[in-house]
Write an enzyme that holds these catalytic residues in place. Structure first.
Site, mmCIF file in Angstrom:
data_model
loop_
_atom_site.group_PDB
_atom_site.id
_atom_site.type_symbol
_atom_site.label_atom_id
_atom_site.label_comp_id
_atom_site.label_asym_id
_atom_site.label_seq_id
_atom_site.Cartn_x
_atom_site.Cartn_y
_atom_site.Cartn_z
ATOM 1 N N SER A 46 42.679 32.672 41.024
ATOM 2 C CA SER A 46 43.527 33.465 42.131
ATOM 3 C C SER A 46 43.679 32.671 43.496
ATOM 4 O O SER A 46 44.767 32.528 43.980
ATOM 5 C CB SER A 46 42.654 34.747 42.486
ATOM 6 O OG SER A 46 42.920 35.657 41.523
ATOM 7 N N LYS A 85 36.985 44.421 47.875
ATOM 8 C CA LYS A 85 37.041 44.970 46.574
ATOM 9 C C LYS A 85 37.665 46.478 46.928
ATOM 10 O O LYS A 85 37.514 46.812 47.936
ATOM 11 C CB LYS A 85 35.778 45.339 45.849
ATOM 12 C CG LYS A 85 35.939 45.350 44.411
ATOM 13 C CD LYS A 85 36.065 44.167 43.642
ATOM 14 C CE LYS A 85 36.398 44.396 42.090
ATOM 15 N NZ LYS A 85 36.636 43.110 41.180
ATOM 16 N N ASP A 137 41.121 44.126 38.059
ATOM 17 C CA ASP A 137 39.728 44.309 37.667
ATOM 18 C C ASP A 137 39.799 45.162 36.341
ATOM 19 O O ASP A 137 41.212 45.483 35.678
ATOM 20 C CB ASP A 137 38.924 44.748 38.750
ATOM 21 C CG ASP A 137 37.283 44.789 38.373
ATOM 22 O OD1 ASP A 137 36.838 43.637 38.498
ATOM 23 O OD2 ASP A 137 36.881 45.777 38.174
ATOM 24 N N LYS A 185 39.380 39.113 49.731
ATOM 25 C CA LYS A 185 40.007 38.608 48.364
ATOM 26 C C LYS A 185 39.048 39.324 47.424
ATOM 27 O O LYS A 185 37.736 39.015 47.473
ATOM 28 C CB LYS A 185 39.836 37.175 48.276
ATOM 29 C CG LYS A 185 40.470 36.688 46.930
ATOM 30 C CD LYS A 185 41.859 36.527 46.976
ATOM 31 C CE LYS A 185 42.693 36.445 45.415
ATOM 32 N NZ LYS A 185 42.923 37.824 45.005
HETATM 33 P P1 NDP Z 1 39.259 45.372 31.505
HETATM 34 O O1 NDP Z 1 39.738 46.990 31.662
HETATM 35 O O2 NDP Z 1 40.211 44.356 30.720
HETATM 36 O O3 NDP Z 1 38.260 45.494 30.188
HETATM 37 C C1 NDP Z 1 37.046 46.218 30.120
HETATM 38 C C2 NDP Z 1 36.282 46.268 28.921
HETATM 39 O O4 NDP Z 1 34.982 46.708 29.077
HETATM 40 C C3 NDP Z 1 36.929 47.345 27.970
HETATM 41 O O5 NDP Z 1 37.125 46.698 26.733
HETATM 42 C C4 NDP Z 1 36.153 48.332 28.150
HETATM 43 O O6 NDP Z 1 36.404 49.318 26.807
HETATM 44 C C5 NDP Z 1 34.801 47.873 27.886
HETATM 45 N N1 NDP Z 1 33.857 48.889 28.562
HETATM 46 C C6 NDP Z 1 33.815 49.429 29.725
HETATM 47 N N2 NDP Z 1 32.532 50.295 29.934
HETATM 48 C C7 NDP Z 1 32.068 49.819 28.834
HETATM 49 C C8 NDP Z 1 30.831 50.282 28.360
HETATM 50 N N3 NDP Z 1 29.946 51.109 29.004
HETATM 51 N N4 NDP Z 1 30.240 49.625 27.160
HETATM 52 C C9 NDP Z 1 31.076 48.763 26.405
HETATM 53 N N5 NDP Z 1 32.222 48.378 26.796
HETATM 54 C C10 NDP Z 1 32.728 49.078 28.026
HETATM 55 O O7 NDP Z 1 38.605 44.723 32.397
HETATM 56 P P2 NDP Z 1 38.117 43.104 32.727
HETATM 57 O O8 NDP Z 1 38.096 42.620 31.438
HETATM 58 O O9 NDP Z 1 39.009 42.627 33.759
HETATM 59 O O10 NDP Z 1 36.781 43.257 33.463
HETATM 60 C C11 NDP Z 1 35.665 43.295 33.027
HETATM 61 C C12 NDP Z 1 34.414 43.153 33.740
HETATM 62 O O11 NDP Z 1 34.506 41.571 34.338
HETATM 63 C C13 NDP Z 1 34.085 43.931 34.838
HETATM 64 O O12 NDP Z 1 32.925 43.950 35.336
HETATM 65 C C14 NDP Z 1 35.073 43.229 36.092
HETATM 66 O O13 NDP Z 1 34.279 43.578 37.437
HETATM 67 C C15 NDP Z 1 34.431 41.817 35.693
HETATM 68 N N6 NDP Z 1 35.465 40.689 36.267
HETATM 69 C C16 NDP Z 1 36.744 40.577 36.001
HETATM 70 C C17 NDP Z 1 37.512 39.666 36.361
HETATM 71 C C18 NDP Z 1 38.977 39.599 36.014
HETATM 72 O O14 NDP Z 1 39.397 38.246 36.239
HETATM 73 N N7 NDP Z 1 39.410 40.168 35.266
HETATM 74 C C19 NDP Z 1 37.138 38.701 37.294
HETATM 75 C C20 NDP Z 1 35.367 38.824 37.620
HETATM 76 C C21 NDP Z 1 34.857 39.600 37.095
HETATM 77 P P3 NDP Z 1 37.073 50.592 27.190
HETATM 78 O O15 NDP Z 1 38.194 50.316 26.572
HETATM 79 O O16 NDP Z 1 36.431 51.389 25.882
HETATM 80 O O17 NDP Z 1 36.946 51.281 28.433
#
Ligand code: NDP
Length: 451
Positions: free
Chosen positions: A383, A131, A171, A95
């Protein structure tokens, strides 16, 4: 981060991981953090760190890499690379989410799958860890291009997933739209409606209430538990949330509901500081509906918001920081700035956002620090609730699902605290999370025999 920093009994295991996985720096980092946390076990319970367990846990059960050809709106052909790493299924079907981002490579998918295994164990639910994703960049692509890419990706992946086998979710770069196209192609190829093969589905076609909000809400609930131990709450706290995607948006929402003020969010172009507090409706409109940049938020908000291109969010004074963007976004200099400005708590919404050097700075300064495998587990836990609803052909209401999530985060917090206390380092959430999760996975692997 070298083998010589580890307990002598643990050094050969890490050296073997380095030798067998050359160049995979993110994977090395995740493995090092886990192994380092096992120091108290190495002394007290050496049976847990035998070669046959620790090295098996560091080796994915299966790694799938495949070609993803697709055609853009102008007729040009593109070739991307797809990945699915099925890391560990001792506790249940694999998962873990799918990530679409140009930085995706095998090292990143392996680190995420490794972390996922222990995160899922901490939830207390029957799910293994995996993943996947692709180096495809969805930014600026039309809906039709996204659909063609997802359909091509799924045309290979479908044979490796299933309700009892491997259950992907979203993700970075994979939200409700992408899950819809992926699930649709799976349904089309297999010819059956197997809701439990994906989570993060839309509410009208098998999704769960609170799944969209779950990771952001969950990290905030976890941080609230950490504050409660210290006799505090979010009330009146000044908070930074990095990122402005799914996790960040719902962390902003829950912090505000609990009485805190989020004064800054970011994206990969820069930072928005909004001293009046981030306007949640505007943030959702800009990022979720219009899929625009934060510069548009600042322009629409007017006077109170300032956008700084390329700035570091960690330079802004705060009480609580929630890194919710991506791996290694909070480095040593960021942590030094946070400490200098009086931060009291850092809880990770993203996966491995804090570098090992930054973690040391925070821990040395006695800042409360929670690793993502504990604090961001609310997404995968919800989930698993979605899988339960699919299996029983049921759907639950928002309030009861949120209450389940809150209870799960409180239980995970309890497991971390208990293990940290038991192994002699109270308040060390990194050690507590890793030891509690590792022993659970290891016990199951031993029980299932050498497979
Ligand atoms: P999204 O794609 O929805 O959002 C990612 C965000 O991070 C965007 O705003 C992106 O900006 C920003 N970002 C990416 N790289 C950088 C950087 N170098 N500096 C600043 N901002 C940055 O992803 P999620 O919100 O789903 O995921 C975010 C994190 O949480 C990841 O690490 C993911 O693995 C983790 N996560 C997510 C889960 C989920 O349920 N969604 C569950 C558990 C963990 P831009 O648009 O400019 O790329």
């Amino acid at each position: 981060m070298s083998a010589s920093d580890l307990h002598p009994n643990l050094q050969p295991m890490f050296e073997e991981v380095l030798r067998r996985n050359p160049g995979e720096s993110e994977f090395h980092q995740a493995v090092f953090e886990l192994i380092h946390s096992l120091t108290p076990i190495a002394g007290k319970q050496p049976e847990y760190i035998k070669w046959s367990i620790l090295n098996r846990i560091c080796e994915p059960e299966r790694q799938i890499i495949f070609r993803v050809p697709w055609i853009d709106d102008s007729g040009a052909v593109h070739i991307n690379r797809g990945f699915r790493v099925q890391f560990n299924s001792a506790l249940g079907p694999f998962k873990g989410g799918l990530r679409f981002h140009p930085s995706v490579n095998l090292s990143i998918i392996k680190f995420l799958g490794f972390e996922q295994t222990f995160k899922n164990a901490l939830t207390g639910m029957p799910i293994g860890g995996g993943k996947g994703g692709s180096d495809f960049d969805p930014k600026g692509r039309s809906d039709a291009e996204i659909m063609r890419f997802c359909q091509s990706f799924m045309t290979e992946l479908y044979r490796h997933v299933g309700e009892y086998r491997d259950v992907p979710a979203g993700d970075i770069g994979v939200g409700g739209r992408e899950i819809g196209f992926l699930f649709g192609q799976y349904k089309r190829i297999t010819g059956h409606y197997e809701s439990g093969v994906f989570t993060g589905k839309g509410l009208t076609w098998g999704g769960s209430q609170v799944r969209t909000e779950a990771t952001g809400y969950g990290v905030t609930f976890f941080a609230e538990e950490m504050l409660r131990v210290k006799g505090e709450s979010f009330d009146g706290k000044r908070v930074l949330v990095s990122g402005s995607g799914n996790v960040a948006i719902y962390a902003v929402e829950k912090v505000a509901q609990l009485g805190g003020t989020v004064v800054a969010v970011s994206d990969s172009d820069g930072v928005v500081l909004d001293e009046k507090g981030i306007d949640l409706d505007l943030l959702k409109e800009v990022k979720e509906v219009r899929r625009e940049r934060l510069t548009e938020y600042a322009a629409a908000r007017g006077g109170s918001a300032r956008h700084t291109a390329g700035g570091s969010i960690w330079d802004i004074p705060c009480d609580v920081a929630l890194p919710c963007a991506t791996q290694n976004e909070l480095d040593e200099s960021g942590a030094i700035a946070l400490v200098a400005n009086g931060v009291r708590l850092v809880a990770e919404g993203a996966n491995m956002p804090t570098t090992p050097e930054a973690i040391r700075v925070l821990q040395d300064a006695k800042v409360l620090y929670a690793p993502g495998k504990a604090s961001n587990a609310g997404g995968v836990a919800t989930s698993a609730l979605e899988m339960q609803q699919n299996a029983s052909r049921d759907s639950w209401d928002f309030e009861s699902t949120e209450a389940r999530l809150q209870q799960i985060m409180s239980d995970i917090h309890g497991r971390c605290v208990e293990a940290a206390d038991e192994y002699g380092d109270p308040g060390n959430y990194v050690m507590g999370a890793n030891v509690a999760a590792y022993t659970k996975v290891a016990d199951a692997m031993v029980a299932l025999g050498l497979i």
